[in-house]
Design a protein around this motif. Structure first.
Motif, short mmCIF file in Angstrom:
data_model
loop_
_atom_site.label_atom_id
_atom_site.label_comp_id
_atom_site.label_asym_id
_atom_site.label_seq_id
_atom_site.Cartn_x
_atom_site.Cartn_y
_atom_site.Cartn_z
N GLU A 67 80.57 47.94 -1.33
CA GLU A 67 81.52 47.79 -2.36
C GLU A 67 82.48 49.12 -2.21
O GLU A 67 83.68 48.71 -2.20
N ALA A 68 81.82 50.35 -1.95
CA ALA A 68 82.91 51.42 -1.94
C ALA A 68 83.44 51.61 -0.70
O ALA A 68 84.48 52.13 -0.72
N LYS A 69 82.93 51.03 0.58
CA LYS A 69 83.57 51.39 1.83
C LYS A 69 84.06 50.33 2.53
O LYS A 69 84.72 50.30 3.57
N CYS A 70 83.34 49.12 2.27
CA CYS A 70 83.99 47.88 2.86
C CYS A 70 84.75 47.02 1.79
O CYS A 70 85.62 46.05 2.45
N GLY A 71 84.70 47.33 0.52
CA GLY A 71 85.33 46.36 -0.20
C GLY A 71 86.96 46.67 -0.32
O GLY A 71 87.21 45.54 -0.96
N ASP A 115 82.98 36.33 -0.06
CA ASP A 115 83.44 34.83 -0.44
C ASP A 115 84.82 34.68 -0.22
O ASP A 115 85.07 33.51 -0.24
N ALA A 116 85.81 35.60 0.32
CA ALA A 116 86.96 35.54 0.32
C ALA A 116 87.50 36.08 1.51
O ALA A 116 87.22 37.52 1.85
N ASN A 117 88.32 35.46 2.48
CA ASN A 117 89.07 36.26 3.39
C ASN A 117 90.10 37.17 2.74
O ASN A 117 91.07 36.54 2.17
N PRO A 123 87.63 39.22 7.45
CA PRO A 123 87.13 37.70 6.82
C PRO A 123 86.07 37.97 5.93
O PRO A 123 85.25 39.09 5.78
N LYS A 124 85.72 37.07 5.25
CA LYS A 124 84.57 36.83 4.52
C LYS A 124 83.14 37.08 5.12
O LYS A 124 83.09 36.77 6.15
N GLN A 184 72.38 38.89 2.18
CA GLN A 184 73.52 38.06 1.60
C GLN A 184 73.51 36.90 2.68
O GLN A 184 74.47 35.87 2.37
N SER A 185 73.26 36.79 3.75
CA SER A 185 73.52 35.83 4.80
C SER A 185 72.07 34.84 4.72
O SER A 185 72.01 33.92 5.49
#
Lengths: 192, 142
Positions: free
Chosen positions: B53-57, B63-65, B69-70, B139-140
């Motif tokens: 969340e902090a560094k990729c978010g 679930d959204a591009n 990409p998602k 999550q995959s």
């Protein structure tokens, strides 16, 4: 894994022209860079890609504040802050567009507000706090994004530019965190 | 506030003097090694969620591009294969499959791994990379 707005948004990168570092410094307002830092030049085509990703981020940030402003969830004094922060992102956007143009690339265009509303799950925003939490998440993320891209940039002028924008984002994050009553982080560095 | 302010003003010259004479109040952390550890540290998907969340978010969601990409299902997926997202030709033709090893390499230097990619963000901390990869794997559904 930021990937491409190139085909989707008709990004037409020009030839991999290497812009003079001094020239880009003027565009980005960083004319005071040390002489040594001006000696190297980067891969312009690669930098255009990375700047366009950053531009996409700014487009989204502007849209997020727009969604918040139009939500009728913000008190007038908070709305005023949101509009000011949005204006900072518009300045970032304009600086990025100028830099991309100067490098010979084509800046990506913003998506529709409806697209951003969907991607940001705007329908879940039910209160002022929800809006501020979303803004805080995006500002924190943007700070890290700008810091994290610096080592990949080829043109030294862009290091300073990215750091300056990251500082703006961290200012926004600090303000929003304070407004939400979040505790001050105990550990440093807080970003990067 | 007055007490804190006075303490600060008193402390600053002391700290400056200590530094001037080479007497640091606390040892500086060691410089980061140029060579990553041979094997990744134990990973923690819960920590990975926070790092994500902090560094990729800023650019990604599960679930959204968005800018990128998602990510749900990214683990084990072929690079450049989310149907409704448009990738750089460079990534699309890379032939990469997102294994833990490839994700670790990618997050250390995406531009180095796939020149021409639009992702420049580097996650340089090995522990954070391991945690994020564990989170993405979780999550995959892997």
């Amino acid at each position: 894994m930021i990937e491409d707005m190139k085909s989707r948004r008709s990004l037409l990168i020009g030839s991999a022209t290497t812009l003079s570092v001094a020239g880009l410094g003027v565009v980005l307002g960083s004319a005071a860079l040390p002489t040594a830092a001006r000696a190297a030049t980067g891969n312009a085509a690669q930098d255009i890609q990375l700047l366009n990703a950053a531009l996409g981020l700014e487009h989204e940030g502007i849209a997020a504040y727009q969604l918040g402003a139009e939500s009728k969830l913000l008190k007038p004094e908070v709305l005023k802050v949101a509009v000011t922060f949005q204006s900072h992102h518009k300045q970032h956007r304009d600086d990025l567009i100028a830099a991309i143009n100067k490098l010979g690339g084509k800046p990506v265009v913003a998506k529709s507000e409806a697209d951003y509303a969907k991607e940001l799950n705007a329908s879940s925003l039910k209160s002022q706090a929800d809006v501020l939490h979303l803004a805080l998440k995006l500002e924190k993320g943007a700070t890290n994004a700008y810091l994290g891209v610096i080592p990949s940039l080829g043109n030294p002028d862009l290091y300073l530019f990215a750091a300056r924008v990251a500082s703006d984002e961290s200012f926004h994050a600090a303000f929003l965190g304070s407004a939400l009553g979040e505790p001050i982080p105990e550990k440093a560095p807080m970003f990067g | 506030m007055k007490t804190i302010g006075n303490s600060l003003w008193l402390a600053l010259p002391v700290a400056a003097a200590a530094l001037a004479f080479g007497v640091a109040a606390a040892p500086l952390p060691p410089a980061p090694s140029a060579h990553p550890p041979a094997s990744p540290p134990p990973a923690n998907a819960s920590r990975g969620a926070e790092v994500y969340e902090a560094k990729c978010g800023a650019c990604h969601s599960l679930d959204a591009n968005r800018i990128g990409p998602k990510h749900r299902g990214v683990f084990g997926r072929k690079a450049g294969s989310v149907p409704d997202f448009h990738y750089t030709p460079e990534l699309k033709k890379s032939g990469i499959v997102w294994t833990a090893q490839n994700l670790d390499k990618w997050l250390q230097g995406p531009v180095k791994m796939v020149p021409g990619t639009a992702m420049g963000f580097q996650l340089r901390d090995a522990q954070e990379r391991a945690d994020v990869i564990a989170y993405l794997k979780q999550q995959s559904g892997k």
